[in-house]
Design an enzyme around this catalytic site. Structure first.
Site, PDB file in Angstrom:
ATOM      1  CB  CYS A 170       8.244  -9.600  -5.167  1.00 14.62           C
ATOM      2  SG  CYS A 170       7.241  -8.107  -5.238  1.00 14.62           S
ATOM      3  CB  ILE A 222       6.360  -1.807  -9.427  1.00 13.34           C
ATOM      4  CG1 ILE A 222       7.667  -2.593  -9.475  1.00 13.34           C
ATOM      5  CG2 ILE A 222       6.131  -1.044 -10.719  1.00 13.34           C
ATOM      6  CD1 ILE A 222       8.895  -1.761  -9.723  1.00 13.34           C
TER       7      ILE A 222
END
Length: 476
Positions: A2, A63
């Site tokens: 991120c 993810i």
């Protein structure tokens, strides 16, 4: 993977939105901010108060977990994190942690909370990171203090800058430049930010306590490499691999296949380039699907400025490698891949670069150079690779930089790595490990060119592109 941002100062609300928007490519799946002890997600971030003097922000690339947005909050603690924690399940059991989300990052917050007492945020964070096995950069605040820290090798990036009005940090330099900061610094893995101040938290890595027995060293290396690849595949059905057909990437490919992971190899190169030729042949030999792309001068010209802006560097060698990784991860993105593996770190750990052989006869100097390269690779290689893959919203995972692999590799005497000052193979113990773990002999013991040379990109840049005024001006 991120992006995280934070800013502390005056009149900062507009700057928060600018920073988040600039780093949207790192996390298109969700957005959040923390301001005035409240958390806002996605469209609600527009409701953030304009009076706050301290704001944290986060862009999410999901993810693991079900699109768990950050910041994460628990009592008076709030966290934004760019992290992949590979032992989060073990920590949940060890500390009897109850989590509300499916995010591995919440475990970081809960561990800090476990150690937290009134006004001891720094101590709580430093105790927490001793338990973390993974790659991370995060900021945590208790409402009075805040701390920013990254993993001990620097796989996850953090930059910071300041002026008279505010102090800010972000996952990429461009977010800081967009809010008017000109002097931007790289947070070293040995340092942390605590309330706008840089503090020392770790020592650099140093080789010592060398293995005496070769077979024991080899068996130890096998164990940690296999475990490193395995833990990086948790909760994943499919992965991509940056593939050059050298021993480093081929070993990862073979181990991924043995784990039953749906892995696809990705390689780019000019027509008849070494990497492309060997990658196709090797993929067939080890029985793993490969996707390739032949690139030419036009492709390199079209990507040149984008890559400079992506890696935030004008060094020609970094551009060459960065373009290789950028174009290859872009190819993987076309297949909706989200995680891409790389062999980064093997050369620094096992004396893979050609220049190392020149110091074979001065082993102490060679050890110093190896230590320096490992400790500085966050700035030289890792941040470049992170930006190049994240430009395509893909998370990079680097099994050779696992903490246990590093610990074992740092105990290797030079004689296990090099055999002379004319050694054109190098990395001997890693090559033997690769062969014994299933890499074909001709691949395990094949000399390998650097990525930018093997793909043919460096040749195009130096002989055809950089001579043109437009591109020459870009790097100047």
């Amino acid at each position: 993977m991120c992006s995280i941002i934070g800013i502390n100062g005056k009149n900062i609300q507009d700057k928060v939105f600018i920073m988040l928007d600039t780093l949207n490519h790192r996390g298109p799946d969700g957005h959040g901010v923390y301001s005035d002890n409240r958390v806002f997600y996605n469209e609600d971030i527009k409701k953030m108060s304009g009076d706050s003097s301290f704001v944290l922000g986060h862009n999410l690339l999901s993810i693991i977990g079900n699109n768990e947005s950050q910041p994460l909050k628990s009592n008076n603690l709030v966290l934004v994190s760019n992290a992949e924690l590979y032992n989060y399940k073990e920590l949940i059991n060890q500390f009897n942690i109850t989590i509300k989300t499916n995010s591995d990052c919440e475990v970081i917050l809960k561990l800090i909370e476990y150690y937290y007492e009134e006004d001891n945020l720094k101590e709580a964070v430093l105790k927490t990171i001793t338990h973390l096995d993974g790659d991370y950069a995060f900021c945590v605040s208790d409402g009075n203090n805040y701390m920013v820290i990254r993993d001990e090798i620097g796989v996850k990036p953090v930059y910071y800058g300041f002026n008279r009005d505010y102090f800010a940090f972000a996952s990429e330099q461009k977010a800081l430049k967009e809010i008017g900061l000109d002097e931007i610094y790289n947070l070293k893995p040995t340092e942390a930010i605590f309330n706008n101040e840089i503090i020392k938290i770790r020592k650099e890595k140093v080789r010592s306590d060398f293995f005496m027995d070769y077979d024991y060293a080899k068996d130890s290396l096998k164990k940690v490499i296999m475990n490193s690849v395995s833990k990086r595949t948790q909760n994943l059905d499919k992965v991509a691999l940056l593939f050059s057909a050298g021993v480093d990437s081929t070993l990862i490919a073979v181990l991924l296949k043995q784990l039953g992971i749906d892995v696809t190899l990705y390689t780019i190169g000019t027509e008849n380039s070494q990497d492309l030729k060997f990658a196709i042949k090797t993929a067939s030999e080890i029985g793993i699907p490969i996707k390739t792309k032949v690139i030419n001068k036009v492709d390199v010209e079209n990507a040149f400025e984008t890559v400079i802006n992506t890696i935030e560097d004008t060094n020609l060698m970094k551009i060459g490698v960065g373009m290789t990784i950028y174009l290859t991860s872009k190819l993987a993105k076309e297949d909706n891949q989200k995680v891409i593996f790389s062999g980064q770190g093997a050369d620094e750990l096992f004396a893979g670069y050609n220049r190392y052989k020149n110091k074979f006869n001065t082993p102490l100097e060679l050890i110093e150079e190896l230590d320096y390269d490992l400790n500085e690779m966050y700035e030289v290689n890792l941040e470049r690779d992170d930006k190049a893959t994240m430009a395509n919203s893909m998370e990079l995972r680097v099994p050779y930089l696992d903490k246990d692999v590093i610990e074992v590799a740092m105990q290797m005497p030079i004689k296990f790595l090099l055999n002379s000052n004319s050694d054109n193979l190098r990395k001997h113990i890693l090559r033997e490990v690769a062969y014994e773990l299933g890499v074909p002999h001709n691949i395990a013991y094949r000399p390998k060119k650097a990525a930018q040379y093997g793909t043919g990109i460096d040749k195009i840049i130096r002989k055809k592109i950089i001579k043109q005024d437009y591109f020459k001006n870009l790097i100047n």
